[in-house]
Design an enzyme around this catalytic site. Structure first.
Site, mmCIF file in Angstrom:
data_model
loop_
_atom_site.group_PDB
_atom_site.id
_atom_site.type_symbol
_atom_site.label_atom_id
_atom_site.label_comp_id
_atom_site.label_asym_id
_atom_site.label_seq_id
_atom_site.Cartn_x
_atom_site.Cartn_y
_atom_site.Cartn_z
ATOM 1 N N GLU A 120 0.834 -1.199 0.000
ATOM 2 C CA GLU A 120 0.000 0.000 0.000
ATOM 3 C C GLU A 120 0.870 1.251 0.000
ATOM 4 O O GLU A 120 1.949 1.282 0.598
ATOM 5 C CB GLU A 120 -0.922 0.001 1.226
ATOM 6 C CG GLU A 120 -1.896 1.171 1.195
ATOM 7 C CD GLU A 120 -2.964 1.111 2.276
ATOM 8 O OE1 GLU A 120 -3.007 0.122 3.021
ATOM 9 O OE2 GLU A 120 -3.750 2.079 2.364
ATOM 10 N N ARG A 124 2.797 7.322 5.842
ATOM 11 C CA ARG A 124 3.866 7.703 6.773
ATOM 12 C C ARG A 124 4.974 8.370 5.974
ATOM 13 O O ARG A 124 5.630 9.280 6.452
ATOM 14 C CB ARG A 124 4.504 6.454 7.409
ATOM 15 C CG ARG A 124 3.881 5.956 8.671
ATOM 16 C CD ARG A 124 4.739 4.827 9.265
ATOM 17 N NE ARG A 124 5.725 5.313 10.227
ATOM 18 C CZ ARG A 124 6.687 4.564 10.775
ATOM 19 N NH1 ARG A 124 6.806 3.284 10.426
ATOM 20 N NH2 ARG A 124 7.529 5.074 11.641
ATOM 21 N N ARG A 223 -17.685 -10.703 -2.730
ATOM 22 C CA ARG A 223 -17.762 -9.259 -2.947
ATOM 23 C C ARG A 223 -18.534 -8.852 -4.204
ATOM 24 O O ARG A 223 -18.929 -7.690 -4.320
ATOM 25 C CB ARG A 223 -16.358 -8.653 -2.968
ATOM 26 C CG ARG A 223 -15.550 -8.917 -1.709
ATOM 27 C CD ARG A 223 -16.255 -8.438 -0.444
ATOM 28 N NE ARG A 223 -15.498 -8.781 0.758
ATOM 29 C CZ ARG A 223 -15.889 -8.497 1.989
ATOM 30 N NH1 ARG A 223 -17.053 -7.894 2.202
ATOM 31 N NH2 ARG A 223 -15.165 -8.846 3.018
#
EC number: 2.1.1.148
Lengths: 302, 302, 302, 302
Positions: A120, A124, A223
């Site tokens: 991902e 940060r 899904r």
């Protein structure tokens, strides 16, 4: 989708450079490679790489030396057999790597599927873009009254407008303050790893997501289902189209034996058997709860 | 390696058919594709498919739109950084599929690495070939006297000859009886799923094994190690050579930070610090067990 | 089962020492703890430890602070709901640790379920016992003629006797030679890690196997199934009895929605709907293959 | 920590009801069971259940019938041996289940450890509480200038105050609007699965998290590390204290061979060997990058 001209150029460049390979290739998938398909207002799905094709599934099932294909028809039959009898390991021999841009609250649902590899974009390390999911008015829906974890009909005009206004203004303000806090203009500037906590769950994130075909089918079954939340279902539906072009036999078997199939409980089977013998089975004589009986009726109506 | 002319022809055919692809390709790996590399007396390893290359690792680490390469040097540095700081997810973005032929007792060790996909040749469904691992005389070794799970020096001539004779004759007899039991010639014929139980653990099996690069490195670190059993180590070493050609930067980092590295315990670190200050540290003053002290001495000698 | 008096004494001692704990306990499981239940001729299954009970499943589903139980009836309903709608994570909150003794060829099938923790008795480190699985005469079966990976009826007298004689004599000889090779009496003695390769697949091994309830149910659904090989099915059936006592609600839901349920494909559903409308559907008009039609007929007959 | 009197009463009740069990118990862990330990301003960690103790690790390593303990000293030595030689499977035989309350941005980091079981409180189904993480002033830190993904010193007074004011007011407003949108007072009320998207990443969520000891140690090594973000490190540190009481031998070995250990690369080892021979090694003659040389110097200083 919010792709910059530079990003689009990078994608174009990739699509212009064919390489020679001895590996199995799937023509249906080559046509999709790298192209971003829009999902929701700023999101997308695009295929970054893939391994294997329908023949690779058969090849693994037969542990064969060559391509392992006797005939195309033969392969289709074998794949259907494997799917029907829950032989999952040959499907694990195909792999796909996707680049997905999606709202954080969708990402949090998605990541619950643990049998996949994920990288991902790091908030940060980097600064997130100012992109938020704002539902189209027809998807601003009320809480469902029958299903605690679902939505009902679209909100009516004024209420919907109020919701959209709140979502937009809160997103904008949160992002303005995020920028203000990390700015080093005339101040030290807050650490990015802290500032990100001010951002709401409708901000977009992105990741590389790599998964084998068996686990992808499991993801899609849950899904792409009507009970899945709309905002993740649209991703699943887009992926379904891609997979159908990549491994048409496997996808066909998936539709026949998973997506379009239904599991009948022991009690439901008993009801069906009695019905087929001519008995008039009712909710009262079914031995099932009201809710299960309703579900069975829906299945049998089709 | 016991490949039949038909199997070799299938492999040749695959190697003769280049395809066009838009995917990332690794030239060093294309040269290996499909070729069987002999391991032990009848075994082999061959690459059936792969996904990704060094650039794909960086691309995932940066969640980038294009190939993600700024410069080759840049990529090498990033990969070394990721390996050094245990950022494992970008390495998971590469995948390799191997076809391996190996003795059953090696397969039983190998399968303990669970984070991989496996399709094994089924002895319920098919008849196994008459191929058994018989060690070369120099590998017929005595039980180690210092290590309960290891071997010592090679057995001396006569004893080694006796061992080899027993292994050969028992394998032959077991296979003769296996064939006899499943034969439907003048009898019903025992089910294959039962007959296989008569076969010893040095018979060869084969499987398709698919794994991501991070988990492959973990496998290689443990199995290419000097303490691994020789019969699995030779497979690991063959795979090391292939991986070095596939992802040279990642493999270089693996050699630097894993294969050639050593982990020093808190106590060992304390000893080294004292030594560097000029103290004469001995087994007695080290605060470590005799065995750990010996291991540290070996590490520091190199 | 081949437990020595010392081993039985160790087990008795464990069963005699109750401890006080604040954890959830399952009385039905306490009654089973440590006891070996015989499977096949020398094998067994015994529970070494467990975590959680029916209430723990509900507690996790509700992320609650206390035991989380509102009423027993309520818990049963929630568990059935979770099972029916494939909400698997609450079932993962229960865990069981088994000690299993089983033939190597069964262990090789078993280990294909990768989502579990395993510690197997090491034949590199230790000497295996002289214990081999020899089927009871009624399980010495012929190869199935309709199913390539299955068995048919029991072999007739003389052929069965011949098979049993071969299995016994080959096992005995293999073990004699194993002992002879590792012996250090008047010779160096072959390394155990090499000598083990002479042992056939019907020798018994043993392991500690730890798995969560969701993955255990998956294992049981496949291995307690009529199509599973008899020699692994008997283990699965023994475990089913234990689980039924451990988590009665979850096991009941498992029987209703998995073990006793059937998945109907899209085509099969279509047939059933047409039948219920009164249409006479035949193999020809079903749109299904002969084999699938046969399977559907069997399901609808029950 | 924001536990209601009802929740505290539920916890007290659980702690007052000792049960009798035949399972292994860990007295050090019984003392912790159910008690919430505060982390950050509103978070906590508490043990909900556990399986195994130090002896269970040895029991599995030996695949033994009884408790498997020969002597306490013996167990300590075996555990240290297993840890030192990366024999991870015996540590997988212990399991712990935690209830954790934590900010969403911490949860997103935490979930990247995939080898665990998770049940998170559902904001689709339920309404989240009004609880947000607001850092203590000394933890409102500037972006690090040397480390892109880290923080530097605390922000100075006025800037810190501004940041805290923004975090507080944005959280409050976001939650006010969340409540306003889902309210069914005089309107339909937005679906909870949509309304949650307005909530920022510093809102608290909670989950049940179950993990085996090997994977927990892996988590702790990365997250109790000085380079981990402060807000997740404090959770890891709290868990370390609990684990030290649960399995003191295993935790001791973890400190010695993981937490307090260092891995030296091939080049670093080479430098150390040269230093020990008396050579004056410098950054220039080390053959390492400036950054790696700096890291080595730090390690050798201790």
């Amino acid at each position: 989708m919010g792709l910059s001209p530079e990003q689009l150029a990078e994608i174009s460049e990739l699509r212009s450079q064919a390489q020679s390979t001895l590996r199995a290739t799937a023509p249906g998938m080559e046509a999709h490679l790298y192209k971003p398909y829009q999902v929701l207002d700023h999101g997308f799905v695009r295929v970054v790489d893939y391994m294997g094709d329908d023949a690779a599934i058969c090849q693994a099932a037969r542990v064969s030396y060559g391509r392992g294909t006797k005939s195309v028809q033969n392969d289709d039959g074998l794949i259907r057999y494997l799917m029907r009898h829950w032989h999952s390991t040959p499907f694990e021999m195909c792999e796909v790597k996707l680049h997905v841009k999606l709202p954080v609250f969708v990402a949090r649902q998605w990541i619950r599927h643990r049998t996949a590899n994920v990288n991902e974009y790091s908030a940060r390390y980097s600064i997130l873009d100012r992109e938020f999911y704002i539902p189209a008015p027809e998807h601003v829906a009320a809480q469902s009254e029958v299903n605690n974890q679902g939505r009902g009909s679209a909100l009516e005009g004024e209420e919907a407008a109020r919701v959209l206004e709140l979502l937009k203004s809160d997103s904008t303000r949160a992002y303005d303050h995020y920028e203000e806090m990390i700015s080093s203009d005339g101040q030290q500037g807050l650490a990015r790893e802290l500032a990100r906590m001010n951002l709401p769950a409708n901000i977009y994130t992105q990741w590389y997501w790599k998964v084998d075909l068996h686990n992808l089918f499991h993801f899609l079954r849950l899904r792409a289902d009507a009970h899945a939340q709309y905002e993740i279902r649209v991703y699943a539906e887009e992926i379904c189209k891609i997979v159908a072009d990549w491994v048409p036999f496997a996808y066909g078997a998936f539709e026949e034996y998973r997506l379009g199939a239904e599991t009948l409980s022991a009690s439901a089977l008993d009801c069906v058997r009695r019905m087929l013998k001519g008995e008039e089975v009712t909710k009262e004589t079914s031995g099932m709860s009201a809710r299960e009986w309703r579900e069975l009726e829906a299945v049998l109506k089709g």
